[in-house]
Design an enzyme around this catalytic site. Structure first.
Site, mmCIF file in Angstrom:
data_model
loop_
_atom_site.group_PDB
_atom_site.id
_atom_site.type_symbol
_atom_site.label_atom_id
_atom_site.label_comp_id
_atom_site.label_asym_id
_atom_site.label_seq_id
_atom_site.Cartn_x
_atom_site.Cartn_y
_atom_site.Cartn_z
ATOM 1 N N GLU A 1 -1.984 -23.426 5.191
ATOM 2 C CA GLU A 1 -1.114 -23.019 6.298
ATOM 3 C C GLU A 1 0.368 -23.329 6.094
ATOM 4 O O GLU A 1 1.238 -22.558 6.511
ATOM 5 C CB GLU A 1 -1.598 -23.667 7.605
ATOM 6 C CG GLU A 1 -2.843 -23.034 8.207
ATOM 7 C CD GLU A 1 -4.146 -23.596 7.645
ATOM 8 O OE1 GLU A 1 -5.214 -23.321 8.203
ATOM 9 O OE2 GLU A 1 -4.083 -24.330 6.627
ATOM 10 N N GLY B 1 -8.693 -21.336 8.480
ATOM 11 C CA GLY B 1 -9.689 -21.349 9.537
ATOM 12 C C GLY B 1 -11.111 -21.357 9.012
ATOM 13 O O GLY B 1 -12.029 -21.829 9.685
ATOM 14 N N ALA C 1 -7.801 -17.227 8.777
ATOM 15 C CA ALA C 1 -7.627 -16.486 10.023
ATOM 16 C C ALA C 1 -6.949 -15.152 9.723
ATOM 17 O O ALA C 1 -6.312 -14.984 8.675
ATOM 18 C CB ALA C 1 -6.788 -17.296 11.005
ATOM 19 N N GLU D 1 -11.821 -24.895 8.253
ATOM 20 C CA GLU D 1 -11.918 -25.568 9.538
ATOM 21 C C GLU D 1 -13.256 -25.297 10.215
ATOM 22 O O GLU D 1 -13.842 -26.187 10.834
ATOM 23 C CB GLU D 1 -10.742 -25.154 10.432
ATOM 24 C CG GLU D 1 -9.428 -25.751 9.945
ATOM 25 C CD GLU D 1 -8.210 -25.229 10.690
ATOM 26 O OE1 GLU D 1 -7.453 -26.041 11.233
ATOM 27 O OE2 GLU D 1 -8.031 -23.981 10.719
#
Length: 260
Positions: free
Chosen positions: A135, A112, A66, A115
């Protein structure tokens, strides 16, 4: 919608979405998430699109995570809203899409990015792919479904280790874990995804849609997957595709499915 960070190619009933932020290693920002939502929705609603492939531009990254600069100063409330909206608009949306989605993982799929790949119905990786959820090294946890989908795919113990160490695994280890279905050279990645997509597109779109729905049901705590399968199985008997498929089999010819 005018796309700034992605582009779409459509050929032979296959739609390919390419995330195109190479200078940011295709990192997901709010704009890109919204563009992806719109693109997936448009392709899903297009009867001519039987399969969707999603990949990243360039040779380095699928999606390297992200865009941290967008949320580094968020409050608790804003952090919750970020995760909730992202899951609703993209990650859960992709997982439950009625059109099959294949992730062509070309390079880094981190945070992300992993994900997003896990939200797709299955994954194919190039040999240079690297995957992980880093993360906790930033003082946060995966917020786009990573803590839920990774254990489903690789098992609780392996997921715990990957999440807690914030480390990366290579494509071969991802294959051995069951995180990806195939590993091929970078040059073979999209051709293999297209080959698989073509095989899927020859089948009944309405049956494929029901299969996605029922497989997903088995991973929901509040749904009886077996009961969902019975209902979906029965539903198929009322479709034109069922009549065409069984007739073609009995008549020893290739089925011509209408998708209804």
């Amino acid at each position: 919608m005018d796309y700034e960070n992605i582009y779409i190619e459509e050929e032979n009933n296959i739609g390919t979405i390419t995330i195109n932020r190479p200078k940011k290693l295709n990192a997901l920002n709010k704009r890109t998430i919204e563009e992806l939502h719109v693109a997936f929705k448009e392709l899903d609603e297009d009867a001519d699109t039987k399969v969707i492939i999603v990949t990243g531009s360039g040779e380095k990254a699928f999606v390297a995570g992200a865009d941290i600069s967008e949320f580094a100063h968020f409050s608790v409330k804003e952090g919750r809203q970020l995760a909730a909206m992202g899951q609703k608009r993209l990650f859960d949306f992709v997982e439950n899409l009625s059109t099959p989605v294949i992730a062509a993982v070309n390079g880094f799929a981190l945070g992300g990015g992993l994900e997003l790949a896990m939200a797709c119905h299955f994954r194919v990786a190039s040999t240079n792919a690297r995957m992980g959820l880093p993360e906790v090294s930033l003082g946060v946890i995966p917020g786009y479904g990573g803590t839920q989908r990774l254990p489903q795919l690789v098992g609780k113990g392996r997921a715990m280790e990957m999440i807690m160490t914030a480390g990366m695994i290579d494509a071969d280890k991802a294959f051995s874990f069951g995180l990806v279905n195939h590993v091929v050279s970078p040059e073979e990645l999209l051709p293999l995804c297209i080959k698989i997509a073509s095989r899927i597109s020859n089948n009944s779109a309405v049956a494929v849609k029901q299969a996605i729905k029922v497989v997903n049901a088995g991973f929901k705590y509040d749904v009886d997957g077996y009961a969902a399968e019975i209902d979906a199985f029965g539903h198929c008997f009322g479709t034109d595709d069922f009549r065409e498929g069984t007739s073609a089999f009995l008549e020893k010819r290739k089925a011509d499915f209408s998708g209804s």
